[in-house]
Write an enzyme that holds these catalytic residues in place. Structure first.
Site, PDB file in Angstrom:
ATOM      1  N   ARG A   1       0.849  -1.219   0.000  1.00 48.42           N
ATOM      2  CA  ARG A   1       0.000   0.000   0.000  1.00 48.42           C
ATOM      3  C   ARG A   1       0.875   1.256   0.000  1.00 48.42           C
ATOM      4  NH1 ARG A   1      -4.816   0.631  -1.619  1.00 48.42           N
ATOM      5  NH2 ARG A   1      -5.680  -0.991  -0.255  1.00 48.42           N
TER       6      ARG A   1
ATOM      7  N   ARG B   1       1.166  -6.988  -9.413  1.00 49.51           N
ATOM      8  CA  ARG B   1       1.664  -6.379  -8.162  1.00 49.51           C
ATOM      9  C   ARG B   1       1.778  -7.380  -7.015  1.00 49.51           C
ATOM     10  NH1 ARG B   1      -3.323  -2.644  -5.719  1.00 49.51           N
ATOM     11  NH2 ARG B   1      -4.870  -4.328  -5.606  1.00 49.51           N
TER      12      ARG B   1
ATOM     13  N   HIS C   1       0.321   2.870 -10.613  1.00 50.59           N
ATOM     14  CA  HIS C   1      -0.641   3.422  -9.639  1.00 50.59           C
ATOM     15  C   HIS C   1       0.109   4.201  -8.550  1.00 50.59           C
ATOM     16  CE1 HIS C   1      -3.813   3.288  -6.570  1.00 50.59           C
ATOM     17  NE2 HIS C   1      -4.609   2.660  -7.365  1.00 50.59           N
TER      18      HIS C   1
ATOM     19  N   ASP D   1     -12.051   9.968  -6.941  1.00 52.90           N
ATOM     20  CA  ASP D   1     -11.674   8.758  -7.679  1.00 52.90           C
ATOM     21  C   ASP D   1     -12.095   8.982  -9.128  1.00 52.90           C
ATOM     22  OD1 ASP D   1     -12.041   5.186  -6.912  1.00 52.90           O
ATOM     23  OD2 ASP D   1     -10.943   6.257  -8.504  1.00 52.90           O
TER      24      ASP D   1
ATOM     25  N   GLU E   1      -2.141   8.477 -11.308  1.00 51.29           N
ATOM     26  CA  GLU E   1      -1.746   7.213 -11.931  1.00 51.29           C
ATOM     27  C   GLU E   1      -1.749   7.338 -13.463  1.00 51.29           C
ATOM     28  OE1 GLU E   1      -4.741   4.542 -10.336  1.00 51.29           O
ATOM     29  OE2 GLU E   1      -4.831   5.816  -8.548  1.00 51.29           O
TER      30      GLU E   1
HETATM   31  O1  TA6 Z   1      -6.957   3.865  -8.794  1.00 50.15           O
HETATM   32  C1  TA6 Z   1      -7.977   4.152  -7.870  1.00 50.15           C
HETATM   33  C2  TA6 Z   1      -8.580   2.842  -7.395  1.00 50.15           C
HETATM   34  O2  TA6 Z   1      -9.104   2.099  -8.469  1.00 50.15           O
HETATM   35  C3  TA6 Z   1      -9.630   3.144  -6.330  1.00 50.15           C
HETATM   36  O3  TA6 Z   1     -10.946   2.870  -6.803  1.00 50.15           O
HETATM   37  C4  TA6 Z   1      -9.225   2.239  -5.160  1.00 50.15           C
HETATM   38  O4  TA6 Z   1      -9.826   0.970  -5.277  1.00 50.15           O
HETATM   39  C5  TA6 Z   1      -7.717   2.209  -5.361  1.00 50.15           C
HETATM   40  O5  TA6 Z   1      -7.566   2.029  -6.767  1.00 50.15           O
HETATM   41  C6  TA6 Z   1      -6.962   1.202  -4.530  1.00 50.15           C
HETATM   42  O6  TA6 Z   1      -7.258  -0.101  -4.953  1.00 50.15           O
HETATM   43  P1  TA6 Z   1      -6.588  -1.312  -4.114  1.00 50.15           P
HETATM   44  O7  TA6 Z   1      -7.027  -2.567  -4.815  1.00 50.15           O
HETATM   45  O8  TA6 Z   1      -5.107  -1.117  -4.152  1.00 50.15           O
HETATM   46  O9  TA6 Z   1      -7.124  -1.172  -2.708  1.00 50.15           O
END
Ligand code: TA6
Length: 287
Positions: free
Chosen positions: A70, A93, A155, A199, A258
């Site tokens: 994260r 990932r 991301h 988002d 991203e």
């Molecule tokens: O890129 C934004 C997103 O798609 C959000 O909707 C949120 O889900 C974020 O990615 C994080 O996703 P994750 O699967 O890493 O918790």
């Protein structure tokens, strides 16, 4: 799979045991340093000498096989978002990548190259170049006999002094899908500002972006090629509380901007063709 230690470069690149017992690569260039986990070929830290980290890392992040880290720069591939019965944001990932090369470039930057194993008929290669800026290149080559459709996205989680004071420039007049409001819009503001959960999936944009952060007194530049999508995300309060691997009070200090090819910008790659996406991250004092 070759031994990661065989790519070590005295005083510049070393391989160690990192969080959760996962292998981690430490890189020190002439002007910066970085940290990359083999798990997901995940860049978890990059900072220029004497500066704040460029990337955000949650203090609650897991470092476990099968789980995403994260923060830093998760590689999203071969799909973006949720997929019934499969890991969100694809498998890249949460897969251990292999190092295939490492060298010091003429300008003192350090370049390391990874490949994603078990990608079927796709040859997936990732170059990370650590220098005055952070260079990222993700290539996908179709070695099979049929066209393949995929999404990709770097991301990136950026470290921000206070997200409510920050602004993202370069998306004016771009169309986006708002995943919070579940509707499409065109960005009308000169800069995207964060005053709640954001988002937004911007499509058909190749623009280089700038994040202005007055609290850390820096601007971050995100330049890209081979990417038509930009996603801007901050979970804000409720989503932060719902994520076990993210602190309740971390959202003011991060912003995801991203770069990828997602949704209507997904890629269909004919046999023998290669898709190359590049992203260059840099920072400068905010004058
Ligand atoms: O890129 C934004 C997103 O798609 C959000 O909707 C949120 O889900 C974020 O990615 C994080 O996703 P994750 O699967 O890493 O918790």
């Amino acid at each position: 799979m070759s031994d990661p230690h065989s790519f070590e470069i005295q005083g510049i690149l070393s391989v160690a045991t990192g969080s959760g017992g996962l292998p981690v690569i430490h890189i020190t260039s002439s002007r910066s340093r970085a940290e990359i986990y083999l798990h997901g070929a995940h860049v978890t830290d990059f900072r220029k000498a004497g500066e704040e980290p460029l990337l955000f890392m949650s203090g609650s992040s897991k470092f476990e096989v099968g789980k995403a880290i994260r923060g830093g720069i998760p590689i999203i591939f071969p799909w973006f978002g949720a997929r019934e019965g499969h890991p969100a944001h694809g498998t890249a990932r949460i897969t251990p990548w292999e190092i295939t090369a490492a060298e010091v470039l003429l300008d003192g930057s350090v370049q390391i190259v990874f490949r994603m194993p078990d990608a079927g008929n796709l040859e997936v290669t990732y170059w990370v170049t650590v220098g005055e800026s952070l260079g990222l290149q993700l290539s996908v080559t179709n070695r099979g006999g049929n066209a393949v459709t995929f999404e990709n996205c770097l991301h990136t989680y950026f470290q921000i002094g206070d997200v409510q004071s920050a602004s993202v420039h370069g998306l004016k007049d771009c169309d986006y899908f708002d995943k919070v409001l579940d509707a499409g819009f065109t960005e009308s503001a000169d800069a995207v500002r964060i005053t709640g959960e954001v988002d937004r999936v911007f499509l058909d944009t190749t623009a280089a972006l700038t994040i202005e952060d007055p609290v850390l007194a820096r601007s971050i530049r995100i330049a890209k090629s081979g990417s038509l999508s930009t996603i801007v995300w901050n979970p804000w309060i409720a989503k932060s509380q719902a994520m076990a691997d993210f602190g309740d009070n971390e959202y003011p200090h991060m912003l995801c901007v991203e770069s990828g090819n997602v949704s209507d910008n997904r890629i269909t790659l004919p046999p023998g063709e290669t898709s190359l996406m590049t992203v260059e991250l840099s920072s400068a004092p905010l004058d």
